[in-house]
Design a protein around this motif. Sequence first.
Motif, PDB file in Angstrom:
ATOM      1  N   UNK A 122      -4.428   2.114  13.291  1.00 36.52           N
ATOM      2  CA  UNK A 122      -3.533   2.596  12.242  1.00 36.52           C
ATOM      3  C   UNK A 122      -4.336   3.224  11.117  1.00 36.52           C
ATOM      4  N   UNK A 123      -3.776   4.263  10.533  1.00 27.03           N
ATOM      5  CA  UNK A 123      -4.431   4.885   9.391  1.00 27.03           C
ATOM      6  C   UNK A 123      -4.240   4.006   8.161  1.00 27.03           C
ATOM      7  N   UNK A 124      -5.035   4.270   7.127  1.00 30.54           N
ATOM      8  CA  UNK A 124      -4.902   3.506   5.889  1.00 30.54           C
ATOM      9  C   UNK A 124      -3.518   3.692   5.264  1.00 30.54           C
ATOM     10  N   UNK A 125      -2.965   4.892   5.401  1.00 31.32           N
ATOM     11  CA  UNK A 125      -1.629   5.148   4.860  1.00 31.32           C
ATOM     12  C   UNK A 125      -0.572   4.315   5.570  1.00 31.32           C
ATOM     13  N   UNK A 126      -0.682   4.214   6.905  1.00 31.05           N
ATOM     14  CA  UNK A 126       0.264   3.400   7.672  1.00 31.05           C
ATOM     15  C   UNK A 126       0.133   1.922   7.308  1.00 31.05           C
ATOM     16  N   UNK A 127      -1.098   1.468   7.160  1.00 27.85           N
ATOM     17  CA  UNK A 127      -1.318   0.073   6.777  1.00 27.85           C
ATOM     18  C   UNK A 127      -0.713  -0.218   5.399  1.00 27.85           C
ATOM     19  N   UNK A 128      -0.867   0.739   4.482  1.00 29.23           N
ATOM     20  CA  UNK A 128      -0.323   0.560   3.133  1.00 29.23           C
ATOM     21  C   UNK A 128       1.200   0.460   3.173  1.00 29.23           C
ATOM     22  N   UNK A 129       1.856   1.307   3.955  1.00 30.28           N
ATOM     23  CA  UNK A 129       3.319   1.291   4.035  1.00 30.28           C
ATOM     24  C   UNK A 129       3.819  -0.007   4.654  1.00 30.28           C
ATOM     25  N   UNK A 130       3.122  -0.502   5.667  1.00 29.60           N
ATOM     26  CA  UNK A 130       3.508  -1.777   6.289  1.00 29.60           C
ATOM     27  C   UNK A 130       3.332  -2.920   5.296  1.00 29.60           C
TER      28      UNK A 130
ATOM     29  N   UNK B 174      -5.768 -10.966   3.203  1.00 33.75           N
ATOM     30  CA  UNK B 174      -6.680 -11.495   4.228  1.00 33.75           C
ATOM     31  C   UNK B 174      -6.562 -10.693   5.519  1.00 33.75           C
ATOM     32  N   UNK B 175      -5.327 -10.362   5.919  1.00 29.67           N
ATOM     33  CA  UNK B 175      -5.106  -9.642   7.170  1.00 29.67           C
ATOM     34  C   UNK B 175      -5.635  -8.210   7.078  1.00 29.67           C
ATOM     35  N   UNK B 176      -5.376  -7.536   5.969  1.00 30.72           N
ATOM     36  CA  UNK B 176      -5.827  -6.148   5.822  1.00 30.72           C
ATOM     37  C   UNK B 176      -7.348  -6.034   5.792  1.00 30.72           C
ATOM     38  N   UNK B 177      -7.970  -6.991   5.086  1.00 32.14           N
ATOM     39  CA  UNK B 177      -9.426  -6.972   4.949  1.00 32.14           C
ATOM     40  C   UNK B 177      -9.915  -5.630   4.408  1.00 32.14           C
ATOM     41  N   UNK B 178      -9.129  -5.072   3.474  1.00 28.09           N
ATOM     42  CA  UNK B 178      -9.469  -3.785   2.874  1.00 28.09           C
ATOM     43  C   UNK B 178      -8.883  -3.792   1.464  1.00 28.09           C
ATOM     44  N   UNK B 179      -9.729  -4.009   0.489  1.00 30.66           N
ATOM     45  CA  UNK B 179      -9.251  -4.151  -0.885  1.00 30.66           C
ATOM     46  C   UNK B 179      -8.580  -2.887  -1.404  1.00 30.66           C
ATOM     47  N   UNK B 180      -9.075  -1.713  -1.010  1.00 28.74           N
ATOM     48  CA  UNK B 180      -8.487  -0.462  -1.498  1.00 28.74           C
ATOM     49  C   UNK B 180      -7.051  -0.299  -1.011  1.00 28.74           C
TER      50      UNK B 180
END
Length: 324
Positions: A8-16, A38-44
Amino acid sequence: MAEEETELSDKQKKEIAKWFLLNAPAGEIQYVAKDLKFVLNNDDVYDEAASEAFPVYNKSHMICLEMPGRFGDVLVTSYGELQGNEYLDPKTAQVAIVDHVKQVCTEVRPATDEELSTPYVEEYRCALEAEMLKYVGEAYPKGSCSVYCINGKDVEGPGYDFELVAVISAARLSPQNFCTGSWQSIWNIECKDDIQVLELKGKLQVGAHYFEEGNVQLDAKHECRDSTMFQSPDDSAIAIASLIRHHETEYLASLEASYLNLPDATFKDLRRKLPVTRTLFPWHSTSQFNLTREISKELGIGNFESLQLFFACLYPLFGVQVVE
């Protein structure tokens, strides 16, 4: 050959992530946010999702925050939103600066004259707020309310229309007991001076979440209308508060009645009225049926033990009892 899973792209992860945050039950968004981070493991990605979702969530749930300096509490609502993260508290004529993600009020400043209503409108607003505070104190021990002027706050005297909105927000959060509940009601009051009428439009919303060994949620909504005479500030306030009390009490009573009828009426209505045999099921005497023997006879199955195990698993779900 199995298809490869695409990342998944970062944009898709953000929307979810935003979807999960916005759909968190009342008072539980911080728990959801902690797991998402914790699940995303991506602070941005998380910070971007949180910065967009928290303000919307806080306003839709009309959360109540304590203002520093012993000014009291402020409701975070779209009706009191000024600019940026500033929210007006009409009771104290203060403006609270809110950190949405942390859900805290960081600063307070006095409201300017432009942000407040005229003395004429303020007389009606204050009178209604006093009656609403009295009502909320009796009906919602964990509740808060505010009254805002959303149209015509510059009206100087009789002869012009203006509009007030009274909001009530109450929450009872008990995550240690696996349950949370919330109440929000919004009452728009159109003050029509030309016909001397006050028109009320109410939107009520009740939410509940029970999650001990499961996940059961309630989201009930109700709308209503009413009207009364446009009188003096004190008389108008008493009449409006009385109508609001009547409609909210009536709605709560209807909710209570409907859920008391769940076992005897609603659950039975979910079942087939007549089974395939075209014979009514005798609810008063279910013990006469030997399901294992009847089905094994019908299907020609001789393994009673397997069938008994099958129905033993059904019993906790549907109340099916095995009779040997």
